[in-house]
Design an enzyme around this catalytic site. Structure first.
Site, PDB file in Angstrom:
ATOM      1  N   SER A 144       0.829  -1.190   0.000  1.00  0.00           N
ATOM      2  CA  SER A 144       0.000   0.000   0.000  1.00  0.00           C
ATOM      3  C   SER A 144       0.875   1.256   0.000  1.00  0.00           C
ATOM      4  CB  SER A 144      -0.944  -0.058   1.206  1.00  0.00           C
ATOM      5  OG  SER A 144      -1.926   0.938   1.148  1.00  0.00           O
ATOM      6  N   GLU A 251      -8.380  -1.297  -3.460  1.00  0.00           N
ATOM      7  CA  GLU A 251      -7.596  -2.081  -4.424  1.00  0.00           C
ATOM      8  C   GLU A 251      -7.949  -1.703  -5.858  1.00  0.00           C
ATOM      9  OE1 GLU A 251      -4.503  -5.159  -4.432  1.00  0.00           O
ATOM     10  OE2 GLU A 251      -5.235  -3.492  -3.212  1.00  0.00           O
ATOM     11  N   HIS A 281      -7.506  -5.290  -0.875  1.00  0.00           N
ATOM     12  CA  HIS A 281      -6.404  -4.566  -0.248  1.00  0.00           C
ATOM     13  C   HIS A 281      -6.243  -5.033   1.195  1.00  0.00           C
ATOM     14  CE1 HIS A 281      -3.787  -1.047  -0.897  1.00  0.00           C
ATOM     15  NE2 HIS A 281      -3.996  -0.713   0.377  1.00  0.00           N
TER      16      HIS A 281
END
Length: 305
Positions: A144, A251, A281
């Site tokens: 991330s 995501e 994510h």
């Protein structure tokens, strides 16, 4: 029991550990390393046989203050337990993008200026060198927030890193849309002011910290970039509908950024492995990405071990 090795001095600069010929052979420690930001905790798993190479692993936007999520939310320690590579887990960096900020955040009373690039490329390597860890034979991966940081740190410090990986990273922050996405995310996660990080949109710092814009600097470096497609998959936790929806939405942005990076390096003729998978994510997918990356990391670091 976790051993704590303290490296603080009365002076303002970082204090190095006493020089030794080889890193400790195996084991897990928590170190306290002096920096311009103050003392920083760093968790390490020493190379199994005292080797000198290292893998730095960076957290995401919600990086906790007391531990690296790599150590609790993945099996990274187990994956590399038998490998002659020291795992380095910097702790902290909440909403920092692991970069050198212009000034402290003006919207949350932050007392010091984040200087994470300085820490990760100067202060921490100098400290670890006292334990026999190489300053030049390292790999770096991040998730991330840490994904773009891993790529840009490698781009600007090619003498330090021999491999870079981004898992669901935001690899094109200078694109206009990203400024607003990041602004909202950072304010939500700690009330941080993005303008205090890299200035207003269009400031040169945005391009300098953009992995896609800095792609040419990555030429010749082994790389692994991966993102889910935002569609929930087998690793999403059953029953966590709210979290899964949020992770799916985030995501969806990540896969756009990874696609942009893929197209950029392809246009430049720069080899890079870029994988797209089903998933969101969240940490189970990043653990899976580390499993895929591990052979590439070990191969990249093999030269000096």
């Amino acid at each position: 029991m976790v051993a704590v090795a303290t490296a603080l001095s009365a002076g303002t600069g970082p204090a190095e550990a006493a020089p030794v010929r080889r890193a400790p052979a195996g084991g897990f420690e928590e170190l306290i390393v002096a920096s311009s930001m103050g003392p920083v905790k760093v968790q390490v798993q020493w190379a199994a046989r005292g080797g000198s190479s290292a893998l730095y692993l960076l957290d995401g936007l919600r990086a906790p203050a007391d531990h690296s999520q790599w150590t609790t939310d993945t099996d990274a320690l187990r994956q590399f337990a038998g490998d002659d590579v020291t795992l380095v887990f910097p702790v902290g960096g909440h909403s920092s993008f692991y970069t050198d900020w212009y000034r402290p955040s003006s919207t949350n009373g932050q007392p010091t200026t984040y200087k994470w690039e300085t820490f990760l490329t100067r202060e921490l390597p100098e400290f670890l060198a006292g334990y026999g860890v190489s300053r030049t034979n390292n790999a770096i991966v991040g998730v991330s927030m840490g994904g773009n940081a891993a790529m840009t740190l490698a781009a600007h410090h090619r003498d330090q890193f021999r491999f870079a990986g981004s898992f669901s990273g935001f690899l094109n922050p200078s694109y206009p849309l990203w400024n607003q996405v990041m602004r909202a995310a950072m304010f939500d996660e700690g009330r941080f002011n993005i303008d205090d990080m890299w200035g207003v949109a269009g400031d040169p710092a945005w391009v300098r910290n953009d992995a896609t814009a800095q792609a040419e600097r990555l030429r010749g470096l082994p790389m692994y970039v991966t993102s889910g497609n935002g569609v929930p998959g087998p690793l999403d936790l059953p029953g966590g509908v709210g979290n899964t929806i949020n992770a799916a939405g985030i995501e969806a942005f990540s896969v756009i950024a990874a696609s942009t990076f893929r197209d950029r390096v392809a246009a430049l003729g720069i080899p890079a492995r870029v994988d797209f998978t089903t998933g969101t994510h969240t940490w189970p997918y990043w653990q899976q990405s580390l499993t895929v990356a591990r052979p590439m990391i070990l191969e990249a670091l093999a030269g000096d071990r």
